[in-house]
Design a protein around this motif. Structure first.
Motif, short mmCIF file in Angstrom:
data_model
loop_
_atom_site.label_atom_id
_atom_site.label_comp_id
_atom_site.label_asym_id
_atom_site.label_seq_id
_atom_site.Cartn_x
_atom_site.Cartn_y
_atom_site.Cartn_z
N ASP A 258 1.24 -1.28 -0.11
CA ASP A 258 -0.33 0.28 -0.26
C ASP A 258 0.51 0.83 -0.25
OD1 ASP A 258 -1.73 1.74 0.09
OD2 ASP A 258 -2.10 1.31 2.00
N THR A 259 1.22 2.02 -1.36
CA THR A 259 1.81 2.86 -0.81
C THR A 259 1.30 4.27 -0.54
OG1 THR A 259 1.41 3.78 -3.61
CG2 THR A 259 3.17 1.61 -3.03
N VAL A 260 -0.35 4.35 -0.70
CA VAL A 260 0.09 5.52 0.56
C VAL A 260 0.60 5.83 1.78
CG1 VAL A 260 -2.35 6.41 1.40
CG2 VAL A 260 -2.60 5.47 -0.32
N LYS A 261 0.92 4.41 2.43
CA LYS A 261 2.11 4.86 3.85
C LYS A 261 3.39 5.94 3.42
CE LYS A 261 1.82 0.53 4.26
NZ LYS A 261 2.14 -0.87 5.34
N TYR A 262 3.39 6.26 2.15
CA TYR A 262 5.11 6.11 1.85
C TYR A 262 4.31 7.58 1.28
CZ TYR A 262 5.84 1.50 3.31
OH TYR A 262 6.69 0.28 4.19
N MET A 263 5.87 7.94 0.71
CA MET A 263 5.98 10.17 0.36
C MET A 263 5.59 9.86 -1.23
SD MET A 263 8.47 11.99 2.41
CE MET A 263 8.46 12.84 4.27
N ASN A 264 5.81 8.57 -1.96
CA ASN A 264 6.29 8.36 -3.50
C ASN A 264 5.76 7.17 -2.93
OD1 ASN A 264 8.32 7.15 -3.78
ND2 ASN A 264 9.72 9.36 -3.35
N PRO A 265 5.80 6.33 -4.50
CA PRO A 265 5.40 5.05 -4.39
C PRO A 265 6.14 4.62 -5.54
CG PRO A 265 4.16 6.00 -6.20
CD PRO A 265 4.31 7.35 -5.13
N HIS A 266 7.42 4.87 -5.38
CA HIS A 266 8.67 4.39 -6.11
C HIS A 266 9.83 4.22 -5.38
CE1 HIS A 266 6.83 6.70 -9.57
NE2 HIS A 266 6.26 7.60 -8.94
N SER A 267 10.21 3.07 -6.05
CA SER A 267 11.67 2.74 -5.41
C SER A 267 12.52 2.87 -6.05
CB SER A 267 11.57 1.66 -5.09
OG SER A 267 12.79 1.12 -4.04
N ASP A 268 13.16 4.23 -6.81
CA ASP A 268 13.48 4.36 -8.09
C ASP A 268 15.03 3.98 -8.97
OD1 ASP A 268 13.27 7.10 -10.67
OD2 ASP A 268 15.81 6.27 -9.93
N LEU A 269 14.66 2.82 -9.39
CA LEU A 269 16.35 2.59 -9.98
C LEU A 269 17.22 3.19 -10.25
CD1 LEU A 269 16.72 -0.11 -13.19
CD2 LEU A 269 18.22 1.09 -12.98
N VAL A 270 17.32 4.18 -10.90
CA VAL A 270 18.79 5.11 -10.45
C VAL A 270 18.99 5.68 -9.58
CG1 VAL A 270 19.49 7.30 -11.55
CG2 VAL A 270 17.97 6.01 -13.26
N ALA A 271 17.97 6.06 -8.25
CA ALA A 271 18.77 6.56 -7.09
C ALA A 271 19.26 4.68 -6.94
CB ALA A 271 17.05 6.30 -6.38
N HIS A 272 19.02 3.48 -6.74
CA HIS A 272 19.46 2.13 -6.50
C HIS A 272 20.53 2.01 -6.98
CE1 HIS A 272 17.23 -0.18 -4.70
NE2 HIS A 272 15.48 -0.16 -5.11
N LEU A 273 21.27 2.63 -8.54
CA LEU A 273 21.63 2.34 -8.87
C LEU A 273 23.17 3.39 -8.13
CD1 LEU A 273 21.55 2.44 -12.68
CD2 LEU A 273 22.59 0.93 -11.39
N ILE A 274 22.94 4.89 -7.73
CA ILE A 274 23.69 4.99 -7.03
C ILE A 274 23.55 5.02 -5.86
CG2 ILE A 274 23.94 8.45 -6.41
CD1 ILE A 274 24.46 7.54 -8.98
N PHE A 275 23.23 4.39 -4.74
CA PHE A 275 23.08 4.19 -3.94
C PHE A 275 23.89 3.13 -3.24
CE2 PHE A 275 21.16 0.90 0.33
CZ PHE A 275 21.49 2.49 1.32
#
Length: 427
Positions: A258-275
């Motif tokens: 339920d992504t409503v519980k979070y600030m946005n509904p994403h777990s961005d692939l590019v952010a993963h790469l940087i992380f």
């Protein structure tokens, strides 16, 4: 086994910190250096590091001081606690949000595929938050002492504060963080409840995508490349073995959580790469800094040079794209030369960055490390960028076509115009 080439330059000993803003004292020529192995423990509780006692100059400590001085006030939100205010104050974008559902962190009773933990980050700070948790978790990188861990209670308070916590060192000071107070990125396939089954305890940009992101949600497109994200439970694991593209190239994950519980509904692939790139990079930098301060020397500096230059970066064979504006936010925050070029420009077609020298050279953790170590590393980087084709192959074990001169010349020019305290030898 890879050969690490070492230049004989400024072999130093102990370096001391006088106070947060004071220059570093140069090592005495008579001080000796003890040779150690890369995986040997580091006595970071001893002087001059004094991990648990020394004066800190990380971003969260600075923010705490602003709260003490009442030059910063955090407003409490009934839904997010202090999360949104903390991200704003630390200049961390909400688009950096990553969701992890494996039970490999604090709050394992809360974390599961239907209630993942989220991580937000910038170049120096990492914030962890779980719906229903008592406290928010923060890791903030100090230039000389590595990752400093804090918690902030998520109940309304008259004077909210970050409270330092060292219980994290039971995991964040072991082999996966290079035996220094550091950060972890793991990749574990899990059961339906998020309990780890099998995977990898140390992820970096060197790991192929097919080994990454087990226990994480991933939103974005990656063509025919595959990864372990979005896979949990016995049935899904078996399905992914038969069809490696199972749950790949997902642009949304609301079918799992339920992504409503979070600030946005994403777990961005590019952010993963940087992380993935940044965490291991910070750990290497911390190890270099602590070895220099303690009069120790392994081959970690050579490893850091290779890492900063992406020499062993895993191959990208399909275009990669995220699902938020994180990519544009990241590129916007890059220092640019007179031609508009930046070390934060993405490629995302055959490699992560267009100009392969890590932006981590601009961070406090690198720029404020003991000066002898910083200069040695920059000289090695500069020597690589100026190497002949023969030296690339014989010394650095990199083929000229993998790292063409045109790209190396661009990096030299970008750094010459954008790096503070650029050494004299960098022409």
């Amino acid at each position: 086994m890879r050969h690490f080439f070492t230049f004989c330059l400024l072999l130093g000993g102990f370096v001391l910190e006088v106070r947060a803003q004071s220059p570093l004292i140069a090592p005495k020529p008579t001080e000796s250096v003890k040779e150690i192995e890369f995986r040997d423990p580091i006595p970071f509780g001893l002087k001059p590091v004094e991990y648990g006692k020394g004066t800190l100059s990380d971003p969260v400590t600075a923010m705490n001081q602003r709260l003490e001085n009442q030059t910063l006030k955090l407003e409490y939100d009934a839904e997010w606690g202090y999360l949104r205010e903390v991200l704003k104050a630390l200049k961390i974008p909400e688009a950096s949000q990553l969701m992890v559902y494996s039970k490999t962190a604090l709050n394992p009773r809360l974390i599961k595929p239907t209630n993942p933990r989220v991580i937000y980050f910038n170049d120096d700070v990492y914030v962890g938050w779980v719906p229903g948790a008592r406290a928010m978790e923060i890791a903030s990188v100090d230039p000389l002492r590595g990752s400093i861990f804090f918690e902030m209670d998520q109940q309304p308070a008259v004077q909210p504060r970050f409270v330092r916590s060292e219980r994290c060192l039971s995991c964040h000071g072991g082999s996966s963080s290079l035996r220094v107070p550091g950060l972890l990125v793991r990749s574990f396939l899990t059961d339906q409840h998020g309990r780890p089954i099998s995977g990898y305890s140390q992820i970096s940009h060197d790991k192929p995508l097919e080994k990454r992101w087990g226990g994480w949600y991933v939103t974005g497109t990656h063509g025919e490349m595959v990864h372990l994200g979005n896979i949990f439970g016995k049935a899904a694991i078996e399905e992914s073995k038969a069809d490696p593209a199972y749950r790949a190239n997902l642009k949304k994950i609301d079918q799992f959580v339920d992504t409503v519980k979070y600030m946005n509904p994403h777990s961005d692939l590019v952010a993963h790469l940087i992380f993935d790139h940044q965490v291991h990079g910070h750990n290497l930098i911390t190890r270099v800094s602590m070895e220099q301060q303690l009069g120790l020397r392994s081959d970690v500096e050579d490893r850091l040079v290779r890492y900063l230059l992406f020499m062993d970066e895993a191959e990208i064979t399909s275009p990669l794209k995220g699902t938020t504006d994180y990519q544009s936010w990241f590129e916007t925050h890059g220092k640019r030369d007179s031609q508009g070029r930046s070390l934060k420009e993405f490629d995302l077609k055959t490699k992560l960055f267009r100009h392969r020298l890590s932006y981590l050279i601009y961070t406090d953790s690198f720029s404020k490390m003991p000066e002898p170590a910083r200069l040695r590393i920059l000289r090695k980087v500069y020597s690589f960028l100026n190497a002949t084709d023969v030296d690339l192959e014989q010394i650095w074990e990199v083929t000229p076509d993998r790292f063409p001169m045109e790209e190396r010349e661009a990096i030299i020019q970008i750094v010459a115009e954008t790096l503070d305290r650029r050494p004299d030898f960098w022409k």
